[in-house]
Design an enzyme around this catalytic site. Sequence first.
Site, short mmCIF file in Angstrom:
data_model
loop_
_atom_site.label_atom_id
_atom_site.label_comp_id
_atom_site.label_asym_id
_atom_site.label_seq_id
_atom_site.Cartn_x
_atom_site.Cartn_y
_atom_site.Cartn_z
N ASP A 81 -0.69 1.67 -4.18
CA ASP A 81 -1.50 0.72 -4.95
C ASP A 81 -2.82 1.32 -5.44
O ASP A 81 -3.67 0.60 -5.95
CB ASP A 81 -1.75 -0.55 -4.14
CG ASP A 81 -2.51 -0.27 -2.86
OD1 ASP A 81 -2.37 0.84 -2.31
OD2 ASP A 81 -3.28 -1.14 -2.41
N ASP A 125 -2.22 6.63 -3.44
CA ASP A 125 -1.10 5.95 -2.78
C ASP A 125 -0.45 4.89 -3.66
O ASP A 125 -0.77 4.76 -4.85
CB ASP A 125 -1.55 5.35 -1.44
CG ASP A 125 -2.42 4.11 -1.64
OD1 ASP A 125 -3.11 4.03 -2.66
OD2 ASP A 125 -2.38 3.22 -0.77
N SER A 161 0.81 -1.22 0.00
CA SER A 161 0.00 0.00 0.00
C SER A 161 0.84 1.27 0.00
O SER A 161 1.62 1.50 -0.91
CB SER A 161 -0.96 -0.04 1.19
OG SER A 161 -1.89 1.00 1.08
N HIS A 162 0.72 2.07 1.05
CA HIS A 162 1.38 3.37 1.12
C HIS A 162 2.77 3.29 1.76
O HIS A 162 3.43 4.30 1.91
CB HIS A 162 0.50 4.31 1.93
CG HIS A 162 0.12 3.67 3.24
ND1 HIS A 162 -0.80 2.65 3.30
CD2 HIS A 162 0.56 3.86 4.48
CE1 HIS A 162 -0.92 2.25 4.56
NE2 HIS A 162 -0.10 2.96 5.29
N LYS A 208 -11.31 0.04 -1.53
CA LYS A 208 -11.38 1.49 -1.64
C LYS A 208 -10.74 1.89 -2.96
O LYS A 208 -9.94 1.12 -3.52
CB LYS A 208 -10.73 2.16 -0.44
CG LYS A 208 -9.30 1.74 -0.18
CD LYS A 208 -8.93 2.13 1.24
CE LYS A 208 -7.57 1.57 1.61
NZ LYS A 208 -7.49 1.19 3.02
N ASP A 242 -5.47 2.75 -3.92
CA ASP A 242 -6.78 2.67 -3.26
C ASP A 242 -7.07 3.86 -2.35
O ASP A 242 -8.21 4.11 -2.00
CB ASP A 242 -6.97 1.33 -2.53
CG ASP A 242 -5.91 1.05 -1.50
OD1 ASP A 242 -4.96 1.87 -1.36
OD2 ASP A 242 -6.00 0.00 -0.84
N ARG A 243 -6.02 4.61 -1.96
CA ARG A 243 -6.26 5.77 -1.09
C ARG A 243 -6.32 7.05 -1.92
O ARG A 243 -5.81 7.10 -3.04
CB ARG A 243 -5.14 5.91 -0.07
CG ARG A 243 -5.09 4.78 0.91
CD ARG A 243 -4.04 5.05 1.96
NE ARG A 243 -4.09 3.98 2.96
CZ ARG A 243 -3.65 4.09 4.20
NH1 ARG A 243 -3.13 5.23 4.61
NH2 ARG A 243 -3.73 3.09 5.04
C1 G1P Z 1 -4.34 1.36 8.28
C2 G1P Z 1 -5.51 2.31 8.34
C3 G1P Z 1 -6.79 1.57 8.02
C4 G1P Z 1 -6.66 0.88 6.67
C5 G1P Z 1 -5.42 0.01 6.65
C6 G1P Z 1 -5.18 -0.59 5.27
O1 G1P Z 1 -4.49 0.33 9.22
O2 G1P Z 1 -5.59 2.92 9.61
O3 G1P Z 1 -7.86 2.49 8.02
O4 G1P Z 1 -7.79 0.09 6.41
O5 G1P Z 1 -4.27 0.79 6.99
O6 G1P Z 1 -5.00 0.39 4.30
P1 G1P Z 1 -3.76 0.34 10.65
O7 G1P Z 1 -2.29 0.51 10.41
O8 G1P Z 1 -4.30 1.52 11.39
O9 G1P Z 1 -4.15 -0.96 11.29
ZN ZN Z 2 -3.26 1.39 -0.50
#
Ligand code: G1P
Ligand code: ZN
Length: 542
Positions: A279, A277, A113-114, A376, A281-282
């Site tokens: 991938d 981000d 992800s990010h 998302k 999705d954000r």
């Molecule tokens: C974090 C975000 C959450 C999101 C997840 C995956 O998780 O807070 O909203 O769904 O990344 O992108 P966390 O690190 O808080 O468990």
């Molecule tokens: Zn992501």
Amino acid sequence: MASTETSTTPFDDQIPGTSGLRKKTRVFMQPGYLENFVQAIFDAIGGAQGKHFVVGGDGRFFNAEAIQTILKIAAANGAAQVTVGQGGLLSTPAASHLIRKLGADGGLILSASHNPGGIDADFGLKYNIDNGGPAPEAITRKISDSAASLTRYHIAEAKDADLAQIGTSEIAGMLLTVVDPVDDYAALMAELFDFDKIRALFAGGFSMRFDAMHAVTGPYARRILEEELGAASGTVINATPSPDFGGGHPDPNPVWAHELMSEMMSDRAPDFGAASDGDGDRNMIVGPGLFVSPSDSLAVLAANAHLAPAYTAGIAGVARSMPTSAAVDRVAEKLGVAPYETPTGWKFFGNLLDAGRVTLCGEESAGTGSDHVREKDGLWAVLLWLNILAERGESLPAIMQDHWQTFGRDYYARHDYEALPKPVAEEVMSQLRARLGDLPGESFGALTVSAADEFSYVDPVDQSESHAQGLRVYFEGGARAVLRLSGTGTEGATLRVYLQSYTPGDGALNLDTSVALAPVAAAIHAIAGLARTGRDAPDVIT
Ligand code: G1P
Ligand code: ZN
């Protein structure tokens, strides 16, 4: 030819959770590690025999090599077909869409992800089921169990597949189809939104900046915004996916998207700014001089969704993760639709979307989406915003002022204490948990606690239960603080402190967020003993 290798399970305590398995890249690169996890996925879903999987990732370091391994393991396990994005690329929402559109049995998405990418950064792999969404807990638990007891994996002895050419080929009897990663997704967006209207907006001189953060949305944003909708060339910046995301964090928030933020806060700001981000999705939404908090963005999208063709009939309901602000609940109330409050993580929205109970959903962590896929979707949120801006013909700041005057404003921020020693973070949580019952009625500065609890959730569709999903402290007057530990960090423990404070529509709507939240920040600091973190201030404020 396939061989069966003996596996020594190099798994530690990680349970594939909200976002699949996320680890340091070098951990994934250990001989047998990725192989074991992929085999565990196939074992957990009753085998791969005769099945069709979608595979793609965000292009980070090790993406291409990992896909070759996945293909060989899928083939050796008897999979009938794998569809891969050209170059191994697929944004997470595009992968979700492809799984649904092709009627595939599931998908393997490679991304952290990010989180940053590179040999010394992070890598991840998650399994999505046939509805296109992240595997629910019952399946991730099975994956975890089969990983722990794995003794062998099967792998085809085949040469690496050519992922650069669109077309079909064969790997040890399995059909491989390489598709353009953008085509199907772009077609879906054109169905959901009024592209003519948005085209006219850009033709009329509307300006925009989209920061792809050197990640997967570059090709998607270029095609859709610049080529199809006529945004000026150069609208999309950092548009070429790179294995280490240009050395940055592909995390669309004011801290990491500072290049975009400084332009949007300057006197040369375009009309609209957005980022996505690693991938895809954000999303981050920002207007000239004004950052829109993800919780507010969800509320504005819910209030105005009917302006886009996909949602003209109205929305069935909305869901938000518990730490997300109550702004969208106020919209739901006015629309007369149900608001749902779920634990953190997109997988909790899947059942509600599948059951048709909600149309839109979102999280404070910059995730927004709808029933068009089961993830998302960053660009979807950007396009819905554009559709709304085109229909209303007002500026983003004007739309926000109008929204706050109508519904009031939920000032919101998240304070992250990153890479804490695990025992320290756990002690903060357990001490607060122990005190919850005593807090109501106690005052901290100007604020008095009205209620305090630990969030549990019973899924209204399948009645599955999730406990210990965050500690909540409510204050008289509508402020709230929430504490939870991150489930996605890869180093020590990350403590998240979520702050919110409500001001009615005739109150002070344009305060600096940190000023508006100062009383609740001070109160939770005292209540939770945040001094124990040893930090003078949070590491990241978003
Ligand atoms: C974090 C975000 C959450 C999101 C997840 C995956 O998780 O807070 O909203 O769904 O990344 O992108 P966390 O690190 O808080 O468990
Ligand atoms: Zn992501």
